[in-house]
Design a protein around this motif. Structure first.
Motif, short mmCIF file in Angstrom:
data_model
loop_
_atom_site.label_atom_id
_atom_site.label_comp_id
_atom_site.label_asym_id
_atom_site.label_seq_id
_atom_site.Cartn_x
_atom_site.Cartn_y
_atom_site.Cartn_z
N GLY A 1 0.81 -1.22 0.00
CA GLY A 1 0.00 0.00 0.00
C GLY A 1 0.84 1.26 0.00
O GLY A 1 0.54 2.23 -0.71
N ALA A 2 1.91 1.25 0.78
CA ALA A 2 2.80 2.42 0.83
C ALA A 2 3.51 2.60 -0.50
O ALA A 2 3.66 3.72 -0.99
CB ALA A 2 3.82 2.27 1.95
N LEU A 3 3.93 1.49 -1.12
CA LEU A 3 4.60 1.58 -2.42
C LEU A 3 3.66 2.14 -3.49
O LEU A 3 4.06 2.99 -4.29
CB LEU A 3 5.12 0.21 -2.85
N ILE A 4 2.40 1.73 -3.47
CA ILE A 4 1.42 2.26 -4.42
C ILE A 4 1.24 3.77 -4.19
O ILE A 4 1.19 4.55 -5.15
CB ILE A 4 0.08 1.50 -4.31
N GLY A 5 1.18 4.18 -2.93
CA GLY A 5 1.07 5.61 -2.62
C GLY A 5 2.27 6.40 -3.10
O GLY A 5 2.14 7.49 -3.65
N VAL A 6 3.46 5.84 -2.91
CA VAL A 6 4.70 6.50 -3.35
C VAL A 6 4.73 6.62 -4.87
O VAL A 6 5.04 7.68 -5.42
CB VAL A 6 5.95 5.72 -2.85
N LEU A 7 4.38 5.54 -5.56
CA LEU A 7 4.39 5.57 -7.03
C LEU A 7 3.38 6.59 -7.56
O LEU A 7 3.68 7.33 -8.50
CB LEU A 7 4.10 4.17 -7.60
N GLY A 8 2.21 6.63 -6.96
CA GLY A 8 1.21 7.63 -7.37
C GLY A 8 1.73 9.05 -7.16
O GLY A 8 1.54 9.93 -7.99
#
Length: 137
Positions: free
Chosen positions: A9-16
């Motif tokens: 979830g954190a990685l998806i937030g960072v990529l966004g």
């Protein structure tokens, strides 16, 4: 592999955040754990602007019961402003209380979440700051 443990979830937030500039913190339902994971990911990946955004959000959303949890995060991820805010919050809350009480501050701090994870040096620093606030009153 990513350095450290970065949640999906954190990685998806960072990529966004990196690709669209959209703040992952704009979600109305972001909770403390998700915010902590996002701060961790921003720190591990060296994304200073996202780390500062997480720090500011935590500063505005910390409540009295979470202040030690947030202090531990701030200390772990070198968030100086957030760390200072947490110390000041504890100083305000417990300094005022202990100025009128015969009990030392440590006896009241232990009711807060995260107390058992404080290092002895951090506990001494908190107690020193609380003691300093009572001597100034």
């Amino acid at each position: 592999t990513l350095p450290g443990h970065v949640s999906r979830g954190a990685l998806i937030g960072v990529l966004g955040f990196l690709y669209s500039g959209a703040s992952p913190l704009e979600e109305a339902d972001i909770d403390f754990d998700s915010l902590a994971q996002l701060l961790h990911a921003a720190d591990v990946l060296g994304i200073e602007s996202l780390r500062r955004l997480c720090e500011a959000t935590l500063t505005h959303s910390v409540d009295d019961d979470q202040v030690i949890e947030v202090l531990l995060l701030a200390d772990a991820f070198h968030c100086r402003a957030l760390r200072a805010f947490c110390i000041h919050s504890l100083q305000q809350r417990f300094g005022a209380w202990s100025a009128h009480s015969p009990f030392p501050p440590a006896l009241t701090l232990d009711v807060l979440s995260g107390y058992n994870r404080l290092s002895s040096s951090m506990l001494r620093e908190i107690e020193w700051n609380i003691g300093r606030s009572t001597s100034n009153s």
